[in-house]
Design an enzyme around this catalytic site. Structure first.
Site, short mmCIF file in Angstrom:
data_model
loop_
_atom_site.label_atom_id
_atom_site.label_comp_id
_atom_site.label_asym_id
_atom_site.label_seq_id
_atom_site.Cartn_x
_atom_site.Cartn_y
_atom_site.Cartn_z
N HIS A 2 0.80 -1.22 0.00
CA HIS A 2 0.00 0.00 0.00
C HIS A 2 0.84 1.28 0.00
CE1 HIS A 2 -3.78 -2.08 0.25
NE2 HIS A 2 -3.40 -2.74 1.34
N GLN A 61 -0.37 -13.43 5.66
CA GLN A 61 -1.41 -12.51 6.11
C GLN A 61 -2.79 -13.05 5.74
OE1 GLN A 61 -0.31 -8.53 5.36
NE2 GLN A 61 -2.29 -7.64 5.89
N ALA A 94 -8.06 -4.36 8.75
CA ALA A 94 -8.78 -3.46 7.83
C ALA A 94 -9.52 -4.25 6.76
CB ALA A 94 -7.81 -2.47 7.20
N ASP A 95 -8.80 -5.15 6.08
CA ASP A 95 -9.43 -5.94 5.03
C ASP A 95 -10.42 -6.95 5.60
OD1 ASP A 95 -8.37 -5.22 2.30
OD2 ASP A 95 -6.49 -5.46 3.37
#
Length: 262
Positions: free
Chosen positions: A45, A147, A174-175
Site C-alpha cells: 500500500h 497474512q 482493515a481488510d
C-alpha cells in the site's frame, strides 16, 4: 546472517513494531533508532519498489530494529528480488489457503526445498558471495509470515497453520472488517471476536500471531492473548496527525480528517 526476529518469535518473545509507508531511507533510519523491535517496509500500500526497499534495509541495518518487508503480492519473482537485496523476513499479503501459504514458503527456499533462483554472486543477501556457505545456510534464516484478511482465509486457518515453513500468521484487521461487512470499523464486536479467536488459535498451533493496531488498549489486549508481533502505529499517520495538531495549536486551518482504521 542470523535472523534475530525469527529467533525471537520462536522463543515466544513479543516484538513491537512500526509500519513504514513513507518509502524513505532517511525516515526509516530515523525510526530505526526509536526503539521498536521491528519495522515493516510496505510494498503493498506504499509506493515502494525493490530499490527503495534496498535503501531502507541499508538504513536500518546498523540499528537493533529488525526489518520486515511486505511485497505487493505473493509473487515468487518479486519475492526473489526482495530476498536478494537482503530481506530475510517477509509478510506475504492476502494468503487465502494452505496452497498459497506453501507457494510463499517455496518462493523463499533454494532448491530442492523451494524455487528461489540462485543468483548469490549478484546478491547483497550473500554479500556478493562473501558469506561462507550462504546457499547452504540461507533457507534456515528465512522467516515467512502470511497474512489472513478474509472470511475464507479465517475458515482455512487450521490448514494454513499446518504448512511447514510458515513462521507466523498476521491478521489484517482493515481488510477483514471490510470482508465481514464492516468496512472502516475493525473494532466491531464481530470482527474483534474473529480476531481474538484467531490469535489464540495461531498461538496454540505453535506459530506466531501478529497484527497491526494503533489502538493501545487493543494492542495490549492482543498481546495478552498471545500475539507475538504487533505493529502499534504507522509512520504516515503519526506524521500527519502530529503536523495537524501542531498547526491547530497555532491557529492554522487544519484539515478535518475522519479518524481512520490505523
Amino acid at each position: 546472517m542470523e535472523n534475530s526476529f525469527k529467533a525471537a518469535l520462536k522463543a515466544g518473545r513479543p516484538q513491537i513494531g512500526l509500519w513504514l509507508g513513507l518509502s524513505s531511507s532517511y525516515s526509516a533510519e530515523l525510526l530505526a533508532g526509536a526503539g521498536f523491535d521491528w519495522l515493516l517496509s510496505d510494498g503493498e500500500h506504499a509506493p515502494n519498489n525493490v530499490q527503495t526497499v534496498l535503501t531502507q534495509l541499508q538504513a536500518i541495518a546498523p540499528y537493533p530494529s529488525q526489518p520486515v518487508v511486505r511485497p505487493s503480492w505473493n509473487d515468487p519473482v518479486q519475492i526473489k528480488q526482495l530476498l536478494d537485496v537482503g530481506t530475510q523476513t517477509l509478510l506475504v499479503p492476502m494468503v487465502q489457503n494452505a496452497d498459497e501459504a506453501r507457494e510463499a514458503v517455496r518462493a523463499t527456499r533454494y532448491p530442492p526445498a523451494g524455487i528461489r533462483g540462485v543468483g548469490s554472486a549478484l546478491a547483497r543477501a550473500s554479500r556478493w558471495n562473501r558469506i561462507p556457505d550462504y546457499l547452504q545456510k540461507a533457507n534456515d534464516q528465512m522467516c515467512v509470515l502470511v497474512q489472513i484478511e478474509t472470511r475464507e482465509a479465517m475458515k482455512n486457518l487450521p490448514q494454513i497453520l499446518d504448512v511447514e515453513g510458515v513462521d507466523g500468521v498476521f491478521i489484517g484487521p482493515a481488510d477483514l472488517s471490510a470482508d465481514m461487512g464492516y468496512a472502516g470499523n475493525p473494532q466491531h464486536p464481530e470482527v474483534q471476536a474473529a480476531i481474538e479467536q484467531a490469535i489464540v488459535q495461531i498461538r496454540e498451533s505453535g506459530k506466531a500471531p501478529g497484527i497491526l493496531i494503533a489502538n493501545e488498549q487493543l494492542a495490549k489486549r492482543y498481546l495478552e492473548l498471545g500475539a507475538l508481533f504487533v505493529a502499534v502505529g504507522v509512520d504516515t499517520t503519526l506524521l500527519a496527525r502530529a503536523a495537524e495538531a501542531l498547526a491547530a495549536r497555532f491557529g492554522a486551518q487544519a484539515t478535518a480528517v475522519k479518524p481512520g482504521v490505523y
